[in-house]
Design a protein around this motif. Structure first.
Motif, short mmCIF file in Angstrom:
data_model
loop_
_atom_site.label_atom_id
_atom_site.label_comp_id
_atom_site.label_asym_id
_atom_site.label_seq_id
_atom_site.Cartn_x
_atom_site.Cartn_y
_atom_site.Cartn_z
N VAL A 1 0.85 -1.20 0.00
CA VAL A 1 0.00 0.00 0.00
C VAL A 1 0.88 1.25 0.00
O VAL A 1 0.65 2.19 -0.79
CB VAL A 1 -0.96 0.01 1.22
CG1 VAL A 1 -1.68 1.35 1.34
CG2 VAL A 1 -1.96 -1.13 1.10
N GLN B 1 -5.94 5.68 -6.95
CA GLN B 1 -7.38 5.36 -6.95
C GLN B 1 -7.75 4.55 -8.20
O GLN B 1 -8.57 3.63 -8.14
CB GLN B 1 -8.23 6.65 -6.92
CG GLN B 1 -8.23 7.35 -5.57
CD GLN B 1 -8.73 6.45 -4.44
OE1 GLN B 1 -9.56 5.57 -4.64
NE2 GLN B 1 -8.18 6.64 -3.24
N LEU C 1 -6.71 0.98 -7.82
CA LEU C 1 -7.58 0.30 -6.84
C LEU C 1 -8.84 -0.25 -7.50
O LEU C 1 -9.39 -1.26 -7.07
CB LEU C 1 -7.99 1.28 -5.74
CG LEU C 1 -7.14 1.33 -4.47
CD1 LEU C 1 -7.73 2.36 -3.50
CD2 LEU C 1 -7.04 -0.04 -3.81
N THR D 1 -8.69 -3.90 -8.43
CA THR D 1 -8.42 -4.95 -7.43
C THR D 1 -9.71 -5.38 -6.76
O THR D 1 -10.65 -4.62 -6.66
CB THR D 1 -7.47 -4.46 -6.31
OG1 THR D 1 -8.18 -3.51 -5.50
CG2 THR D 1 -6.23 -3.85 -6.87
N GLU E 1 -7.73 -5.31 -2.73
CA GLU E 1 -6.86 -4.16 -2.47
C GLU E 1 -5.41 -4.59 -2.26
O GLU E 1 -4.67 -3.98 -1.50
CB GLU E 1 -7.39 -3.34 -1.28
CG GLU E 1 -8.83 -2.93 -1.52
CD GLU E 1 -9.30 -1.77 -0.67
OE1 GLU E 1 -8.52 -1.31 0.17
OE2 GLU E 1 -10.44 -1.34 -0.89
N ASN E 2 -5.03 -5.69 -2.91
CA ASN E 2 -3.65 -6.15 -2.87
C ASN E 2 -2.98 -5.60 -4.12
O ASN E 2 -2.95 -6.22 -5.16
CB ASN E 2 -3.63 -7.68 -2.86
CG ASN E 2 -2.23 -8.25 -2.86
OD1 ASN E 2 -1.27 -7.54 -2.54
ND2 ASN E 2 -2.09 -9.51 -3.22
N LEU E 3 -2.44 -4.38 -4.00
CA LEU E 3 -2.02 -3.64 -5.19
C LEU E 3 -0.66 -4.08 -5.71
O LEU E 3 0.33 -4.09 -4.98
CB LEU E 3 -1.98 -2.15 -4.86
CG LEU E 3 -3.33 -1.44 -4.97
CD1 LEU E 3 -3.28 -0.09 -4.30
CD2 LEU E 3 -3.73 -1.28 -6.43
N HIS F 1 -1.83 -3.86 -11.56
CA HIS F 1 -3.07 -3.07 -11.45
C HIS F 1 -2.85 -1.65 -12.00
O HIS F 1 -3.73 -1.09 -12.65
CB HIS F 1 -3.55 -3.03 -10.00
CG HIS F 1 -3.89 -4.39 -9.46
ND1 HIS F 1 -3.08 -5.05 -8.56
CD2 HIS F 1 -4.91 -5.23 -9.75
CE1 HIS F 1 -3.61 -6.24 -8.30
NE2 HIS F 1 -4.72 -6.37 -9.02
#
Ligand code: AMP
Ligand code: MN
Ligand code: MN
Ligand code: MN
Length: 286
Positions: free
Chosen positions: A108, A128, A131, A134, A137-139, A143
């Motif tokens: 993050v 953003q 995000l 995903t 939210e495992n960026l 992504h």
């Protein structure tokens, strides 16, 4: 892991991704596709997370696929990023979960910094934007790449990487991943086996590769991915030699991420020479 007696008939794919990291199929969809591609033994190995494993196990039991709980952990060795596959890990291990949680936090922080750097380069709101691609939210950089392609910054994921997300480019952020030896130890402590992922992709000289593999072996590493998606027969031949020299067991995995990349298709892997010890043909502890 299901073992050798009928191994020539068993199709293994021990390196794959789902929406828990940068894959585009949910764990359930991944297992369904593996079934279509006649994979018998499938490992789900998302980047730095095991969030998809339980869903995959449920789907696999419906389809009669053997699902190996796995993970692909980001590490570093002598300034080079090295990916380590952990297979047959205990997903209840609190220690492993804690370490992976820390890697999520690191991801993050890194993603926000990538967003800031891209903004400076004239591409606002990329954090953003990434995000939106995903589920957990495992960026990952993938992504960002999907967002940048959608923004029309390049016409393919690989071009976006080349122009924005690799060292020297505006969206690259150097990351202090944990040391290789630590990561191998986490996997072993969670009762798993550690495997060096896609060796050819690190672009190391032969002598540096030998040092890497010797260190990996000394740390307690078990295997080397000798064949993976998008790897040519020369690389596989070299990897087989490395496996023999360092007495590492051979593993194979497509590194599947999405159905649009045919060279990483599930189960699309060469057959290994019969004499080669593999990660599935002996009890893990030996
Ligand atoms: P990260 O772990 O966030 O640094 O992202 C690494 C992921 O980006 C890898 O697992 C690949 O899925 C993807 N990746 C890295 N380099 C490339 C590339 N040149 N083209 C396409 N995907 C890439
Ligand atoms: Mn990936
Ligand atoms: Mn990798
Ligand atoms: Mn991978």
């Amino acid at each position: 892991m299901p073992q050798q007696a009928i191994s020539n008939m068993i199709k293994y794919d021990l390196h794959t991704h789902s929406t828990a990291s940068d894959g585009t199929l949910t764990p359930t969809e991944l297992v369904q596709r593996a079934k279509e591609k006649r994979v018998d033994v499938l490992a789900l190995t998302d980047h730095d997370t095991i969030a998809g494993i339980e869903e995959a196990i449920t789907a696999a039991s419906l389809h009669r696929i053997a699902l190996i709980p796995g993970v692909e952990i980001s590490s570093q060795w002598q300034n080079t990023g090295i990916h380590v596959i952990g297979l047959d890990i205990n997903i209840q291990s609190n220690e492993l979960l804690t370490q992976l949680q820390q890697l999520q936090t690191l991801r993050v922080t890194r993603a926000k910094e990538i967003g800031r750097r891209l903004a400076k380069a004239g591409i606002p709101d990329a954090y953003q934007g990434a995000l939106q691609y995903t589920r957990e939210e495992n960026l990952t950089r993938t992504h960002f790449a999907r967002f940048l392609v959608a923004q029309g910054k390049a016409d393919s994921i690989s071009r976006v990487f080349k122009h924005y997300l690799v060292p020297g480019k505006p969206g690259y952020v150097k990351t202090e991943w944990p040391e290789l030896g630590e990561v191998v130890q986490w996997i072993k402590d969670a009762s798993g086996i550690a495997i060096i992922a896609h060796p050819a992709r690190y672009k190391l000289t032969a002598s540096k590769m030998r040092r890497l593999l010797q260190d990996f072996k000394n740390y307690g590493g078990t295997g080397i991915e000798v064949a993976h998606g998008n790897c040519n027969p020369d690389d596989t031949a070299k990897n087989i030699k490395f496996a023999e020299t360092f007495e590492l067991r051979a593993s194979i995995g497509s590194d599947f991420h999405d159905p649009d990349t045919p060279w990483n298709e599930l189960g699309r892997l060469p057959r290994l020479p019969g004499h080669l010890p593999t990660v599935w043909d002996k009890p893990i502890s030996s």
